[in-house]
Motif scaffolding. Structure first.
Motif, PDB file in Angstrom:
ATOM      1  N   GLU A 102       0.872  -1.197  -0.029  1.00  0.00           N
ATOM      2  CA  GLU A 102       0.081   0.014   0.039  1.00  0.00           C
ATOM      3  C   GLU A 102       0.896   1.256  -0.008  1.00  0.00           C
ATOM      4  O   GLU A 102       1.602   1.722   1.138  1.00  0.00           O
ATOM      5  CB  GLU A 102      -0.714  -0.169   1.272  1.00  0.00           C
ATOM      6  CG  GLU A 102      -1.929   1.273   1.162  1.00  0.00           C
ATOM      7  CD  GLU A 102      -2.805   1.198   2.390  1.00  0.00           C
ATOM      8  OE1 GLU A 102      -3.800   1.809   2.624  1.00  0.00           O
ATOM      9  OE2 GLU A 102      -2.704   0.129   3.366  1.00  0.00           O
ATOM     10  N   TRP A 103       1.069   1.947  -1.141  1.00  0.00           N
ATOM     11  CA  TRP A 103       1.620   2.938  -1.479  1.00  0.00           C
ATOM     12  C   TRP A 103       1.367   4.308  -1.071  1.00  0.00           C
ATOM     13  O   TRP A 103      -0.028   4.568  -1.071  1.00  0.00           O
ATOM     14  CB  TRP A 103       2.246   3.086  -2.557  1.00  0.00           C
ATOM     15  CG  TRP A 103       2.875   1.930  -3.359  1.00  0.00           C
ATOM     16  CD1 TRP A 103       2.368   0.888  -4.233  1.00  0.00           C
ATOM     17  CD2 TRP A 103       4.247   1.400  -3.054  1.00  0.00           C
ATOM     18  NE1 TRP A 103       3.098   0.059  -4.467  1.00  0.00           N
ATOM     19  CE2 TRP A 103       4.411   0.228  -3.880  1.00  0.00           C
ATOM     20  CE3 TRP A 103       5.379   1.839  -2.571  1.00  0.00           C
ATOM     21  CZ2 TRP A 103       5.442  -0.734  -3.868  1.00  0.00           C
ATOM     22  CZ3 TRP A 103       6.611   1.206  -2.541  1.00  0.00           C
ATOM     23  CH2 TRP A 103       6.587   0.046  -3.341  1.00  0.00           C
ATOM     24  N   THR A 104       1.994   5.339  -0.398  1.00  0.00           N
ATOM     25  CA  THR A 104       1.540   6.843  -0.444  1.00  0.00           C
ATOM     26  C   THR A 104       1.582   7.104  -1.574  1.00  0.00           C
ATOM     27  O   THR A 104       2.129   6.590  -2.652  1.00  0.00           O
ATOM     28  CB  THR A 104       2.489   7.491   0.427  1.00  0.00           C
ATOM     29  OG1 THR A 104       3.672   7.496  -0.092  1.00  0.00           O
ATOM     30  CG2 THR A 104       2.577   6.831   1.956  1.00  0.00           C
ATOM     31  N   ALA A 105       1.088   8.412  -1.926  1.00  0.00           N
ATOM     32  CA  ALA A 105       1.073   9.058  -3.303  1.00  0.00           C
ATOM     33  C   ALA A 105       2.393   9.226  -3.758  1.00  0.00           C
ATOM     34  O   ALA A 105       2.722   8.970  -4.999  1.00  0.00           O
ATOM     35  CB  ALA A 105       0.381  10.364  -3.100  1.00  0.00           C
ATOM     36  N   ASP A 106       3.367   9.817  -2.772  1.00  0.00           N
ATOM     37  CA  ASP A 106       4.848   9.803  -3.258  1.00  0.00           C
ATOM     38  C   ASP A 106       5.399   8.647  -3.711  1.00  0.00           C
ATOM     39  O   ASP A 106       6.137   8.456  -4.400  1.00  0.00           O
ATOM     40  CB  ASP A 106       5.388  10.758  -2.279  1.00  0.00           C
ATOM     41  CG  ASP A 106       5.110  12.134  -2.111  1.00  0.00           C
ATOM     42  OD1 ASP A 106       4.649  12.657  -3.023  1.00  0.00           O
ATOM     43  OD2 ASP A 106       5.479  12.767  -1.009  1.00  0.00           O
ATOM     44  N   GLY A 107       5.007   7.647  -2.744  1.00  0.00           N
ATOM     45  CA  GLY A 107       5.560   6.209  -3.035  1.00  0.00           C
ATOM     46  C   GLY A 107       5.266   5.619  -4.398  1.00  0.00           C
ATOM     47  O   GLY A 107       6.091   4.992  -4.833  1.00  0.00           O
ATOM     48  N   ARG A 108       3.934   5.757  -4.668  1.00  0.00           N
ATOM     49  CA  ARG A 108       3.426   5.255  -6.066  1.00  0.00           C
ATOM     50  C   ARG A 108       4.274   5.923  -7.169  1.00  0.00           C
ATOM     51  O   ARG A 108       4.787   5.281  -8.014  1.00  0.00           O
ATOM     52  CB  ARG A 108       2.056   5.575  -6.241  1.00  0.00           C
ATOM     53  CG  ARG A 108       1.019   4.874  -5.399  1.00  0.00           C
ATOM     54  CD  ARG A 108      -0.458   5.145  -5.705  1.00  0.00           C
ATOM     55  NE  ARG A 108      -0.647   4.666  -7.238  1.00  0.00           N
ATOM     56  CZ  ARG A 108      -1.119   3.682  -7.699  1.00  0.00           C
ATOM     57  NH1 ARG A 108      -1.199   2.596  -6.599  1.00  0.00           N
ATOM     58  NH2 ARG A 108      -1.428   3.497  -8.932  1.00  0.00           N
ATOM     59  N   ASP A 109       4.843   7.275  -6.954  1.00  0.00           N
ATOM     60  CA  ASP A 109       5.408   7.926  -8.154  1.00  0.00           C
ATOM     61  C   ASP A 109       6.955   7.345  -7.956  1.00  0.00           C
ATOM     62  O   ASP A 109       7.367   7.367  -9.154  1.00  0.00           O
ATOM     63  CB  ASP A 109       5.391   9.409  -7.898  1.00  0.00           C
ATOM     64  CG  ASP A 109       5.618  10.474  -8.931  1.00  0.00           C
ATOM     65  OD1 ASP A 109       5.221   9.954 -10.112  1.00  0.00           O
ATOM     66  OD2 ASP A 109       6.563  11.086  -8.845  1.00  0.00           O
ATOM     67  N   ASP A 110       7.438   7.237  -6.809  1.00  0.00           N
ATOM     68  CA  ASP A 110       8.864   6.827  -6.844  1.00  0.00           C
ATOM     69  C   ASP A 110       8.955   5.484  -7.285  1.00  0.00           C
ATOM     70  O   ASP A 110       9.986   5.155  -8.048  1.00  0.00           O
ATOM     71  CB  ASP A 110       9.168   7.061  -5.308  1.00  0.00           C
ATOM     72  CG  ASP A 110       9.547   8.372  -5.141  1.00  0.00           C
ATOM     73  OD1 ASP A 110       9.600   9.170  -5.892  1.00  0.00           O
ATOM     74  OD2 ASP A 110       9.617   8.555  -3.593  1.00  0.00           O
ATOM     75  N   ALA A 111       7.948   4.572  -6.905  1.00  0.00           N
ATOM     76  CA  ALA A 111       7.923   3.195  -7.456  1.00  0.00           C
ATOM     77  C   ALA A 111       7.747   3.129  -9.195  1.00  0.00           C
ATOM     78  O   ALA A 111       8.264   2.305  -9.737  1.00  0.00           O
ATOM     79  CB  ALA A 111       6.761   2.299  -7.014  1.00  0.00           C
ATOM     80  N   ALA A 112       6.867   4.006  -9.390  1.00  0.00           N
ATOM     81  CA  ALA A 112       6.713   4.114 -10.914  1.00  0.00           C
ATOM     82  C   ALA A 112       8.077   4.488 -11.616  1.00  0.00           C
ATOM     83  O   ALA A 112       8.678   4.124 -12.666  1.00  0.00           O
ATOM     84  CB  ALA A 112       5.499   5.062 -11.360  1.00  0.00           C
ATOM     85  N   ASP A 113       8.887   5.485 -11.083  1.00  0.00           N
ATOM     86  CA  ASP A 113      10.016   5.837 -11.690  1.00  0.00           C
ATOM     87  C   ASP A 113      10.965   4.744 -11.783  1.00  0.00           C
ATOM     88  O   ASP A 113      11.916   4.452 -12.765  1.00  0.00           O
ATOM     89  CB  ASP A 113      10.735   6.987 -10.802  1.00  0.00           C
ATOM     90  CG  ASP A 113       9.942   8.282 -10.931  1.00  0.00           C
ATOM     91  OD1 ASP A 113       9.278   8.569 -11.837  1.00  0.00           O
ATOM     92  OD2 ASP A 113      10.167   9.060  -9.998  1.00  0.00           O
ATOM     93  N   ALA A 114      10.999   3.867 -10.644  1.00  0.00           N
ATOM     94  CA  ALA A 114      11.845   2.643 -10.556  1.00  0.00           C
ATOM     95  C   ALA A 114      11.537   1.691 -11.622  1.00  0.00           C
ATOM     96  O   ALA A 114      12.578   1.096 -12.616  1.00  0.00           O
ATOM     97  CB  ALA A 114      11.813   2.100  -9.216  1.00  0.00           C
ATOM     98  N   VAL A 115      10.241   1.511 -11.662  1.00  0.00           N
ATOM     99  CA  VAL A 115      10.004   0.666 -12.856  1.00  0.00           C
ATOM    100  C   VAL A 115      10.304   0.868 -14.252  1.00  0.00           C
ATOM    101  O   VAL A 115      10.647   0.361 -15.149  1.00  0.00           O
ATOM    102  CB  VAL A 115       8.525   0.433 -12.780  1.00  0.00           C
ATOM    103  CG1 VAL A 115       7.850  -0.571 -13.905  1.00  0.00           C
ATOM    104  CG2 VAL A 115       8.035  -0.384 -11.471  1.00  0.00           C
ATOM    105  N   ASP A 116       9.873   2.340 -14.483  1.00  0.00           N
ATOM    106  CA  ASP A 116      10.317   3.089 -15.939  1.00  0.00           C
ATOM    107  C   ASP A 116      11.821   2.866 -16.114  1.00  0.00           C
ATOM    108  O   ASP A 116      12.012   2.449 -17.344  1.00  0.00           O
ATOM    109  CB  ASP A 116      10.050   4.674 -15.897  1.00  0.00           C
ATOM    110  CG  ASP A 116       8.390   4.994 -15.718  1.00  0.00           C
ATOM    111  OD1 ASP A 116       7.568   3.950 -16.222  1.00  0.00           O
ATOM    112  OD2 ASP A 116       8.252   5.896 -15.301  1.00  0.00           O
TER     113      ASP A 116
END
Length: 459
Positions: free
Chosen positions: A143-157
């Motif tokens: 369960e990600w925070t809003a900032d966490g979702r963005d950072d996780a998406a950056d890592a996947v990108d």
């Protein structure tokens, strides 16, 4: 070389490894490698250690999976030699931890060399697939925070970009859709598996992919999860305190809870119940739901309270009654006959009455008969519950209790219940006891008579 007693198949293992080296030389490959050793004719502690020294040197020079397979074969051969060796056994009565055990020492050395062989193998494409699948599980289970979702998406990108340069895959979803990115990672895992990467020929590609998965794992580890936040930070991020302008009650969580109750924000009350791990706030959260009654009934609140009711939580059972939660009937009916816990029974009877659970009529009627030492404590509550439910099937058992029971409390409760059912038959049954010696029973009878008179007057 081998002695004449060796099994030809065992002796051939070292020879096979030697043959592989000779074939490599014939094919023009570099022969500047340690010569393939052979097992000594006489297996002694010294000769086997020398044999293992030569195997260790061959392991140091190993460059391919085939080389490591050769080393494994030689270690098998060394184990066979150890099995055949006549080595002194340690004295069982010797309590000295440093007592000599040549066989054990050789076994440990062979084991260490095998571990070194396994450490030298790979990397493999399967390791890449496992790492990607682990990342997918992290994304989906966290369960990600809003900032966490963005950072996780950056890592996947970043990973998808690197992977796209190394294997044939077209998987570049929208950055904002983390779920789609998880699916894209799955597509990369399939592409890696389908690429049939060789651990020797494609070692650089596999290593680069593993480096990329390491970066992906690190990026996901650094991305902010809800669990990383302090409780008050989680509540603030989810808007729990937004209802507060100014407050005077302490703690502030209680002030916010009162406002959420006033506004009917059941989800926020449940959020506080889940997040604030204190007996004080738990009690106030549950009391808020109880006061809200039917307004507090949502799928989420039912799930929470039913879970507690299944653990025989009497407060939760009471709240389900206030909610008139018919969904709780099946669970509560199971507790009706639990005469070893009269307090639980009373809470259950009341809740079933408030729910109006027709399925509970017969089980509750069964409780009107005297049963055990605690019967008088619960039978009046069973009668009143039947009155709340109002089902005419309860008239006969209630009439029997009114006529025959030794307890005036039970008889009065039966009379009250019959009045709540309110049919002419039920009212006439109670009205017959107007001259009853018991004040409690006669009072119910007089009320029934007035109800009959009022019905006649309006007929």
């Amino acid at each position: 070389m081998s002695n004449g007693d060796d099994d030809p198949a065992d002796a051939s293992k070292g020879a096979d490894a030697a043959g592989d080296a000779e074939e490599a030389a014939d094919a023009g490959e570099s022969t500047e490698r340690t010569a393939v050793p052979t097992r000594p004719d006489e297996a002694t502690e010294e000769s086997l250690n020398e044999y293992l020294d030569e195997i260790a040197a061959l392991l140091d020079d190993a460059e391919t999976e085939a080389d490591l397979d050769d080393v494994d074969a030689l270690l098998d051969d060394a184990e066979d030699g150890l099995d055949e060796a006549d080595l002194p056994e340690p004295d069982e009565d010797d309590e000295d931890d440093d007592a000599e055990d040549p066989r054990g020492d050789l076994e440990d050395r062979i084991g260490d060399l095998r571990e070194s062989v396994e450490d030298a193998r790979g990397p493999y494409a399967a390791d890449v697939v496992d790492a990607i699948e682990a990342a997918v599980a992290t994304i989906e289970d966290t369960e990600w925070t809003a900032d966490g979702r963005d950072d996780a998406a950056d890592a996947v990108d970043a990973f998808l970009e690197t992977a796209g340069e190394l294997v044939d895959v077209d998987a570049f979803p929208d950055h904002d859709e983390l779920e789609e990115q998880a699916a894209a990672l799955g597509a990369v895992a399939e592409a890696v598996a389908d690429a049939d990467l060789d651990p020797d020929d494609d070692a650089d590609t596999v290593a680069a992919l593993l480096d990329a998965t390491d970066d992906l794992e690190a990026g996901l580890d650094d991305a902010e999860e809800w669990d990383d936040l302090e409780t008050h930070e989680q509540l603030r991020a989810q808007g729990y305190y937004d209802v507060l302008g100014h407050y005077k009650d302490y703690p502030v969580e209680w002030s916010a809870l009162k406002e959420h109750e006033k506004r009917g924000n059941v989800d926020m009350i449940l959020l506080a119940l889940d997040s604030l791990q204190s007996d004080f706030m738990e009690r106030h959260c549950l009391e808020a739901l109880e006061r809200m009654g039917k307004r507090a009934k949502t799928d989420a609140s039912l799930e929470e309270l039913l879970g507690r009711a299944e653990k025989r939580d009497q407060f939760a059972i009471s709240i389900l009654g206030k909610m008139a939660a018919a969904e709780a009937t099946e669970t509560l009916v199971e507790y009706v006959p639990e005469d070893s816990n009269p307090q639980l029974q009373k809470a259950v009877f009341k809740a079933l009455g408030e729910i109006g659970a027709a399925e509970a009529v017969q089980p509750l009627a069964d409780q009107l008969d005297p049963q055990g030492d605690t019967a008088d404590l619960v039978r009046p509550h069973a009668a009143r519950a039947l009155g709340f439910i109002g089902d005419t099937r309860a008239i006969d058992p209630l009439a029997d209790a009114l006529a025959e029971d030794d307890s005036d409390d039970v008889r009065a409760a039966a009379g009250w219940a019959l009045r709540q059912i309110g049919t002419r038959d039920a009212l006439e049954t109670v009205a017959e006891y107007a001259d009853e010696r018991s004040f409690l029973v006669s009072t119910e009878a007089e009320k029934a008579e007035r109800s009959l008179d009022a019905a006649s007057a309006t007929a």
